[in-house]
Design an enzyme around this catalytic site. Structure first.
Site, short mmCIF file in Angstrom:
data_model
loop_
_atom_site.label_atom_id
_atom_site.label_comp_id
_atom_site.label_asym_id
_atom_site.label_seq_id
_atom_site.Cartn_x
_atom_site.Cartn_y
_atom_site.Cartn_z
CE LYS A 1 -1.76 2.41 3.31
NZ LYS A 1 -1.51 3.73 2.70
N GLY B 1 7.43 4.86 7.87
CA GLY B 1 6.60 6.04 8.05
C GLY B 1 6.93 6.70 9.38
CD GLU C 1 13.81 0.32 8.49
OE1 GLU C 1 14.45 1.30 8.92
OE2 GLU C 1 14.26 -0.84 8.53
CB CYS D 1 13.64 8.81 6.97
SG CYS D 1 14.64 7.79 5.90
CD GLU E 1 10.65 12.77 10.94
OE1 GLU E 1 9.46 12.43 11.09
OE2 GLU E 1 11.51 12.03 10.42
P1 NAD Z 1 2.86 8.25 7.84
O1 NAD Z 1 3.24 7.49 9.04
O2 NAD Z 1 1.81 9.27 7.97
O3 NAD Z 1 2.35 7.26 6.69
C1 NAD Z 1 3.17 6.24 6.15
C2 NAD Z 1 2.28 5.18 5.52
O4 NAD Z 1 1.55 4.53 6.54
C3 NAD Z 1 1.24 5.71 4.55
O5 NAD Z 1 1.06 4.77 3.52
C4 NAD Z 1 -0.01 5.82 5.43
O6 NAD Z 1 -1.21 5.76 4.68
C5 NAD Z 1 0.15 4.61 6.32
N1 NAD Z 1 -0.45 4.69 7.64
C6 NAD Z 1 -0.57 5.78 8.44
N2 NAD Z 1 -1.14 5.42 9.62
C7 NAD Z 1 -1.35 4.08 9.57
C8 NAD Z 1 -1.90 3.12 10.47
N3 NAD Z 1 -2.35 3.48 11.69
N4 NAD Z 1 -1.95 1.83 10.09
C9 NAD Z 1 -1.48 1.45 8.89
N5 NAD Z 1 -0.97 2.31 7.98
C10 NAD Z 1 -0.90 3.61 8.31
O7 NAD Z 1 4.21 8.87 7.25
P2 NAD Z 1 4.41 9.82 5.99
O8 NAD Z 1 3.98 11.20 6.33
O9 NAD Z 1 3.83 9.18 4.78
O10 NAD Z 1 6.01 9.77 5.83
C11 NAD Z 1 6.86 10.58 6.56
C12 NAD Z 1 7.44 9.83 7.74
O11 NAD Z 1 8.09 8.66 7.29
C13 NAD Z 1 8.50 10.62 8.47
O12 NAD Z 1 8.33 10.46 9.86
C14 NAD Z 1 9.80 9.96 8.03
O13 NAD Z 1 10.87 10.10 8.92
C15 NAD Z 1 9.37 8.56 7.89
N6 NAD Z 1 10.29 7.83 7.01
C16 NAD Z 1 11.14 6.90 7.57
C17 NAD Z 1 12.05 6.22 6.77
C18 NAD Z 1 12.99 5.19 7.35
O14 NAD Z 1 13.56 4.41 6.58
N7 NAD Z 1 13.18 5.12 8.65
C19 NAD Z 1 12.10 6.49 5.40
C20 NAD Z 1 11.22 7.45 4.87
C21 NAD Z 1 10.31 8.10 5.69
#
Ligand code: NAD
Length: 482
Positions: free
Chosen positions: A170, A220, A242, A276, A374
Site C-alpha cells: 500500500k 513512516g 522504519e 528520513c 522531526e
Molecule cells: P505516515 O506514518 O503518515 O504514513 C506512512 C504510511 O503509513 C502511509 O502509507 C499511510 O497511509 C500509512 N499509515 C498511516 N497510519 C497508519 C496506520 N495506523 N496503520 C497502517 N498504515 C498507516 O508517514 P508519511 O507522512 O507518509 O512519511 C513521513 C514519515 O516517514 C517521516 O516520519 C519519516 O521520517 C518517515 N520515514 C522513515 C524512513 C525510514 O527508513 N526510517 C524512510 C522514509 C520516511
C-alpha cells in the site's frame, strides 16, 4: 483510469476516493479509489493463495523474475520519474535516480535470494544432519510513505519476494500513481504474488490487523509505527518498522568548511528536507562556527527552488500544505524563543504550490521543537559546541537514532563518532548515501529492524532448526534411566 492490482488483475478501488494533488501547482492530478475492506481481504487471500507456488519456485527462477522487474523499471524510468515528480514534487533528476536505485535493489536481491537458505551445523550426535532452514514468512503487508515511494517499496518488496514471500503493498495516498503503474511489471509474476492496493491509514490498518498477513513491513512516522506495533503485538505478528528521525550533523574544527557546508546543505535540503535521514540539527565546533554559518547561508541562498519538472531545479515544493504549515510552526516557535532565521523560510516568491525556501537558523537551543522533533522540511538549525564530547552527547540525547553525519579528517574524531553515536548509519564525510549491500535502519525510536544487505533479506525470513538422525535408533538417555 487508475486501478488497484489484485490477484493478477486490475480492479477499480471500491472504497472512498483520494485526490492526488500536484504540490507544485495545487492542481488535481487524479482521483484514486481506495480499496474497500472486501478488496483488502481479497488482496490478502490472493497473496495467501499464491504462497505455496511462489515459495516452491526454484530460487534461480525467482531471480530471473526479479531481474525482469529491475529491467522493466529501467525501461520505464522516464515515465515513472515524471509521475513521481507530478504527484510528489521531487525534482525529476532525483526521481530518475530513485527509479535506478529501486531497479538496483531488485537486481541485488535477485542474486542474494539464490545464494543460501540457511546453514548446516555440526551435529550433537554421529550420523545426524542438523540444519538451520530459512523459510518465507508467508504474506507480507508492505506500507510505505510518500517521500521515496518506489525506493522504499523496493527495499521491502525485493527481499520479501527473494525470500519466497508474497506481498500486499500500500503506497501513501499522496503518491499512489507511480506505485500503481508497477502493475505492468508484476504481470511477469504468477497472479497474487504481488498485490497493490490504495488508501490511507484505515486501509493500512485493515492490512495490519488482517489475520492473513504474517509480517507488517512499515516505513513512516514514529506515531503510526507505534500504533502498528501495538496492533501487531496483540496477534504476536512480526513487525519491521522504519520510522522517523532527527539526524545530527557534526562539524569538527579541522573540517574543510567549503566541502562540509556544501555537504551539509545537500543533507539538509535534499528533497526539500523530506528524507528520513535529512540532517535536522547541526552541531558545529566553536572555532569554525561563524565561518560555517556564513557558508551555509550562501549555500542555502544558491539552491534553485522551482518546478520539479524544469531542468536546473534543485528543490521542489514540500508534499502538502499541512506539511509546510507544520514546518512553519516549528520555525515560528523557534523565532518566538529567540532563534534567528538568517535566510529562507518563506515561500520563495511562489503564490501557488507548497514551496518553502531553504533556511538557516541560529541561536537555537535543544529545548526548541525545531531541535527536538522531526521537522521534515528544508531547515538547517545550527548550534555551537565547545567540544566533540558536547556534540556527541547532544546528538545522542534524543529518542531517535536513525542516522548521523560527521565532517572531520582526524581519525581519532572519526573513530569516536563511529563508536559512540547511537545511530543505525554514521556517515563520515559522505552524507546520506546508501549501499544495497549494507544495512539501513534505525536504533531507539527510529525503528526495530534493518533493510538492505543480508540483514534486509533476513528480516523477511523465518528460521527453522531441523534435527535429523539418519536412522531411527533407540537413544541411550531415554527411559528407563540407569
Ligand atoms: P505516515 O506514518 O503518515 O504514513 C506512512 C504510511 O503509513 C502511509 O502509507 C499511510 O497511509 C500509512 N499509515 C498511516 N497510519 C497508519 C496506520 N495506523 N496503520 C497502517 N498504515 C498507516 O508517514 P508519511 O507522512 O507518509 O512519511 C513521513 C514519515 O516517514 C517521516 O516520519 C519519516 O521520517 C518517515 N520515514 C522513515 C524512513 C525510514 O527508513 N526510517 C524512510 C522514509 C520516511
Amino acid at each position: 483510469m487508475t486501478t488497484l492490482w489484485i490477484a493478477g488483475r486490475p480492479v477499480s478501488g471500491a472504497g472512498t476516493s483520494d485526490l492526488v494533488i500536484n504540490p507544485a501547482t495545487e492542481e488535481t492530478v487524479a482521483s484514486v479509489g481506495s480499496a474497500s475492506l472486501e478488496q483488502v481481504d481479497g488482496a490478502v487471500r490472493a497473496a495467501r493463495d499464491a504462497t505455496d507456488r511462489w515459495r516452491r519456485t526454484p530460487a534461480a527462477e525467482r531471480a530471473d523474475l526479479l531481474h525482469g522487474i529491475a529491467n522493466w523499471l529501467r525501461e520505464h524510468a522516464d515515465k515513472l520519474a515524471w509521475q513521481m515528480s507530478v504527484e510528489g514534487g521531487k525534482p525529476l533528476v532525483e526521481n530518475t535516480d530513485e527509479v535506478g536505485w529501486a531497479a538496483a535493489c531488485f537486481d541485488y536481491y535477485a542474486e542474494l535470494g539464490r545464494h543460501e537458505r540457511g546453514r548446516v551445523l555440526p551435529p550433537v550426535e554421529d550420523r545426524q544432519l542438523a540444519l538451520v532452514i530459512k523459510e518465507p514468512l508467508g504474506v507480507v503487508a508492505a506500507i510505505v510513505p510518500w517521500n521515496y515511494p518506489l525506493l522504499l517499496l523496493a527495499w521491502k518488496l525485493a527481499p520479501a519476494l527473494a525470500a519466497g514471500n508474497t506481498v500486499v503493498a500500500k503506497p501513501s495516498p499522496y503518491t499512489p500513481l507511480s506505485t500503481l503503474m508497477l502493475a505492468e511489471a508484476f504481470t511477469q509474476l504468477p497472479p497474487g504474488v504481488v498485490n497493490l492496493i490504495a488508501g490511507g491509514a484505515a486501509v493500512g490498518e485493515a492490512l495490519v490487523v488482517h489475520p492473513g498477513t504474517d509480517l507488517v513491513a512499515f516505513t513512516g512516522s514514529t506515531a503510526a509505527g507505534l500504533r502498528i506495533g501495538e496492533l501487531c503485538a496483540r496477534q504476536v505478528k512480526r513487525t519491521h518498522l522504519e520510522l522517523g528521525g532527527k539526524d545530527a550533523f557534526i562539524v569538527c574544527e579541522d573540517a574543510d568548511l567549503s566541502v562540509a557546508a556544501a555537504g551539509a546543505a545537500w543533507a539538509a535540503y535534499l528533497n526539500a528536507g523530506q528524507v528520513c535521514t535529512s540532517a535536522e540539527r547541526f552541531y558545529v565546533a566553536d572555532a569554525v562556527y561563524d565561518e560555517f554559518v556564513d557558508r551555509m547561508v550562501a549555500e542555502a541562498a544558491a539552491v534553485r527552488l522551482g518546478s520539479p519538472l524544469a531542468p536546473g531545479t534543485d528543490m521542489g515544493p514540500v508534499i502538502a500544505e499541512v506539511q509546510r504549515a507544520a514546518v512553519e510552526r516549528q520555525l515560528a516557535s523557534a523565532r518566538g524563543a529567540g532563534a534567528r532565521i538568517l535566510v529562507g523560510g518563506d515561500h520563495g516568491g511562489f503564490d501557488r504550490g507548497w514551496y518553502l525556501s531553504p533556511s538557516v537558523v541560529v541561536d537555537v537551543t535543544d529545548d526548541m521543537p525545531l531541535m527536538r522533533d522531526e521537522t521534515f522540511g528544508p531547515v538547517a538549525p545550527i548550534a555551537r559546541v565547545s567540544s566533540l564530547d558536547e556534540a556527541i552527547a547532544r546528538a545522542n540525547a534524543l529518542p531517535y537514532g536513525l542516522g548521523a553525519n560527521v565532517y572531520t579528517n582526524r581519525a581519532d574524531y572519526a573513530y569516536r563518532c563511529l563508536d559512540e553515536l547511537k545511530a543505525g548509519t554514521v556517515w563520515i564525510n559522505d552524507p546520506l548515501t546508501d549501499n544495497d549491500a549494507g544495512p539501513f535502519g534505525g536504533m531507539k525510536a527510529s525503528g526495530n529492524s534493518r533493510e538492505l544487505g543480508p540483514e534486509g533479506l533476513e528480516s523477511f525470513r523465518e528460521t527453522k532448526h531441523v534435527h535429523w538422525s539418519i536412522s531411527a535408533e533407540r537413544k541411550p538417555w531415554w527411559y528407563p534411566y540407569q
